[in-house]
Design a protein around this motif. Structure first.
Motif, mmCIF file in Angstrom:
data_model
loop_
_atom_site.group_PDB
_atom_site.id
_atom_site.type_symbol
_atom_site.label_atom_id
_atom_site.label_comp_id
_atom_site.label_asym_id
_atom_site.label_seq_id
_atom_site.Cartn_x
_atom_site.Cartn_y
_atom_site.Cartn_z
ATOM 1 N N TYR A 105 0.853 -1.188 0.000
ATOM 2 C CA TYR A 105 0.000 0.000 0.000
ATOM 3 C C TYR A 105 0.883 1.229 0.000
ATOM 4 N N HIS A 145 -8.745 -10.013 2.471
ATOM 5 C CA HIS A 145 -9.238 -9.299 1.289
ATOM 6 C C HIS A 145 -8.725 -9.936 0.006
ATOM 7 N N ASP A 162 -14.034 -11.843 9.452
ATOM 8 C CA ASP A 162 -13.018 -10.942 10.000
ATOM 9 C C ASP A 162 -13.444 -10.541 11.408
ATOM 10 N N SER A 167 -1.882 -6.958 15.691
ATOM 11 C CA SER A 167 -2.532 -5.909 14.929
ATOM 12 C C SER A 167 -1.542 -5.339 13.911
ATOM 13 N N SER A 225 -6.092 -8.770 7.802
ATOM 14 C CA SER A 225 -7.246 -8.300 7.014
ATOM 15 C C SER A 225 -6.888 -8.240 5.535
ATOM 16 N N GLN A 231 1.009 4.868 1.481
ATOM 17 C CA GLN A 231 0.417 5.764 2.481
ATOM 18 C C GLN A 231 1.178 7.075 2.403
HETATM 19 P P1 ADP Z 1 -8.132 -4.746 11.700
HETATM 20 O O1 ADP Z 1 -9.348 -4.612 12.559
HETATM 21 O O2 ADP Z 1 -8.009 -6.092 11.067
HETATM 22 O O3 ADP Z 1 -6.860 -4.308 12.339
HETATM 23 P P2 ADP Z 1 -8.252 -2.199 10.538
HETATM 24 O O4 ADP Z 1 -9.285 -1.683 11.491
HETATM 25 O O5 ADP Z 1 -6.827 -1.866 10.693
HETATM 26 O O6 ADP Z 1 -8.397 -3.803 10.461
HETATM 27 O O7 ADP Z 1 -8.681 -1.832 9.074
HETATM 28 C C1 ADP Z 1 -10.034 -1.807 8.674
HETATM 29 C C2 ADP Z 1 -10.087 -1.465 7.197
HETATM 30 O O8 ADP Z 1 -9.294 -0.305 6.894
HETATM 31 C C3 ADP Z 1 -9.508 -2.587 6.336
HETATM 32 O O9 ADP Z 1 -10.310 -2.690 5.197
HETATM 33 C C4 ADP Z 1 -8.114 -2.109 5.978
HETATM 34 O O10 ADP Z 1 -7.731 -2.594 4.706
HETATM 35 C C5 ADP Z 1 -8.272 -0.608 5.965
HETATM 36 N N1 ADP Z 1 -7.056 0.073 6.424
HETATM 37 C C6 ADP Z 1 -6.243 -0.269 7.443
HETATM 38 N N2 ADP Z 1 -5.214 0.592 7.585
HETATM 39 C C7 ADP Z 1 -5.392 1.535 6.645
HETATM 40 C C8 ADP Z 1 -4.689 2.700 6.265
HETATM 41 N N3 ADP Z 1 -3.579 3.078 6.889
HETATM 42 N N4 ADP Z 1 -5.160 3.449 5.256
HETATM 43 C C9 ADP Z 1 -6.285 3.084 4.629
HETATM 44 N N5 ADP Z 1 -7.012 1.976 4.918
HETATM 45 C C10 ADP Z 1 -6.568 1.212 5.916
#
Ligand code: ADP
Ligand code: ADP
Length: 232
Positions: A11, A49, A166, A40, A45, A13
Motif C-alpha cells: 500500500y 481481502h 473478520d 494488529s 485483514s 500511504q
Molecule cells: P483490523 O481490525 O483487522 O486491524 P483495521 O481496522 O486496521 O483492520 O482496518 C479496517 C479497514 O481499513 C480494512 O479494510 C483495511 O484494509 C483498511 N485500512 C487499514 N489501515 C489503513 C490505512 N492506513 N489506510 C487506509 N485503509 C486502511
C-alpha cells in the motif's frame, strides 16, 4: 479451493509504502476451518481481502477454484463475491431499516431473484442458524449474538464455497462468542466449503481445524489444531 501463491500486497500511504503482505503461499481446501491469528497490523485483514477477491495482490497470485482473481474484471470479482463467497464482519453490517429475513435475502434481491423466493430462502437460512423466530424483527430489536447469527445466515444465502470472517466475535461476550464459533465450525464441508476466520481471540483457534499465524506480512506458523473443543 482458495490459494495464494507468493502473494504480496503493498500500500502507498502518502510518501510511505507499506508491505502489508510480503510473500504468502497458502492453500485452503473444502472442509477446513482455518483460523488466522497475528498482532494488529500484521496483514491479516489484507490476506482476507486477497482471498475474498475484495482486493488483488501486488505480485503473486490469488486463485479461487482454479480461477486467477487478478485476471478477472472488477465486475467478475464482484459477481464471484456475491455468488460464491460469504463474508462475516465484526460489526455485523446489517441494514437497520430491513428485517432479519430482508437482510439475509438482500444479496439474492440485488442479484435479481423474485422477492417472494428470496425471502423464503432468507427464512430458510435464518432457521439454520436458529433465528427463524426472529425473521420479522429489525436489527435494533436483536442482541449482538442474534445480529451475528443473521449475518452468518446472510453469508450462507447463496450457498457459498468459502465463508470469510473478520473478527466475527470481536463485539461479543465470551458465551455468545462460543455460540457463534460453534455455528461457524459446523459450516465447512469436505470438497464443498471452507471457512477462514481472522481473530484476536486465542480461545477461538480451538474451534478451527488449522491455525495460521501471521507476523509482519509473513506466515510464521501453519498447522493442524489439536483438540476437540467446538467440534465432534
Ligand atoms: P483490523 O481490525 O483487522 O486491524 P483495521 O481496522 O486496521 O483492520 O482496518 C479496517 C479497514 O481499513 C480494512 O479494510 C483495511 O484494509 C483498511 N485500512 C487499514 N489501515 C489503513 C490505512 N492506513 N489506510 C487506509 N485503509 C486502511
Ligand atoms: P491486521 O488485519 O493484521 O491488523 P492489516 O491487513 O489491516 O493488518 O494491515 C496491515 C498493514 O497494511 C498496516 O500497516 C495497515 O496500516 C496497512 N494497510 C491495510 N490496508 C490498507 C489500505 N487500504 N491502505 C493503506 N494501508 C493499508
Amino acid at each position: 479451493m482458495l490459494e495464494l501463491i507468493d502473494a504480496t500486497k503493498t500500500y502507498v500511504q502518502g510518501r510511505r509504502t507499506v508491505n502489508a503482505v510480503r510473500g504468502v503461499s497458502l492453500q485452503i481446501t473444502g472442509g477446513e476451518f482455518v483460523t488466522i491469528m497475528g498482532p494488529s497490523g500484521s496483514g491479516k485483514s489484507t490476506l482476507m481481502h486477497l482471498m475474498g477477491a475484495l482486493d488483488t495482490p501486488s505480485t503473486g497470485r490469488a486463485v479461487f477454484q482454479g480461477q486467477d482473481l487478478q485476471t478477472m474484471s472488477d465486475r467478475q470479482r464482484s459477481l464471484l463475491r456475491r455468488d460464491r463467497i460469504g463474508f462475516v464482519f465484526q460489526a455485523f453490517n446489517l441494514l437497520p431499516t430491513l428485517t432479519g429475513a430482508e437482510n439475509v435475502a438482500l444479496p439474492l434481491l440485488l442479484g435479481g431473484m423474485a422477492r417472494r423466493a428470496a425471502l423464503d430462502r432468507g427464512r430458510e437460512c435464518l432457521t439454520k442458524v436458529n433465528m427463524g423466530h426472529r425473521a420479522d424483527h429489525f436489527p435494533d430489536e436483536m442482541s449482538g449474538g442474534e445480529m451475528q447469527r443473521v449475518a452468518v445466515a446472510r453469508a450462507l444465502v447463496a450457498d457459498p464455497e468459502a465463508v470469510l470472517c473478520d473478527e466475527p466475535t470481536g463485539n461479543l461476550d465470551t458465551a455468545t462468542s462460543r455460540e457463534i464459533l460453534s455455528l461457524l465450525a459446523a459450516l465447512p464441508e469436505p470438497g464443498r466449503r471452507a471457512v477462514v476466520m481472522v481473530t484476536h481471540d486465542p480461545s477461538a483457534a480451538a474451534y478451527g481445524t488449522r491455525l495460521v499465524q501471521i507476523r509482519d506480512g509473513l506466515v510464521e506458523a501453519d498447522g493442524p489444531v489439536c483438540g476437540t473443543e467446538g467440534r465432534g
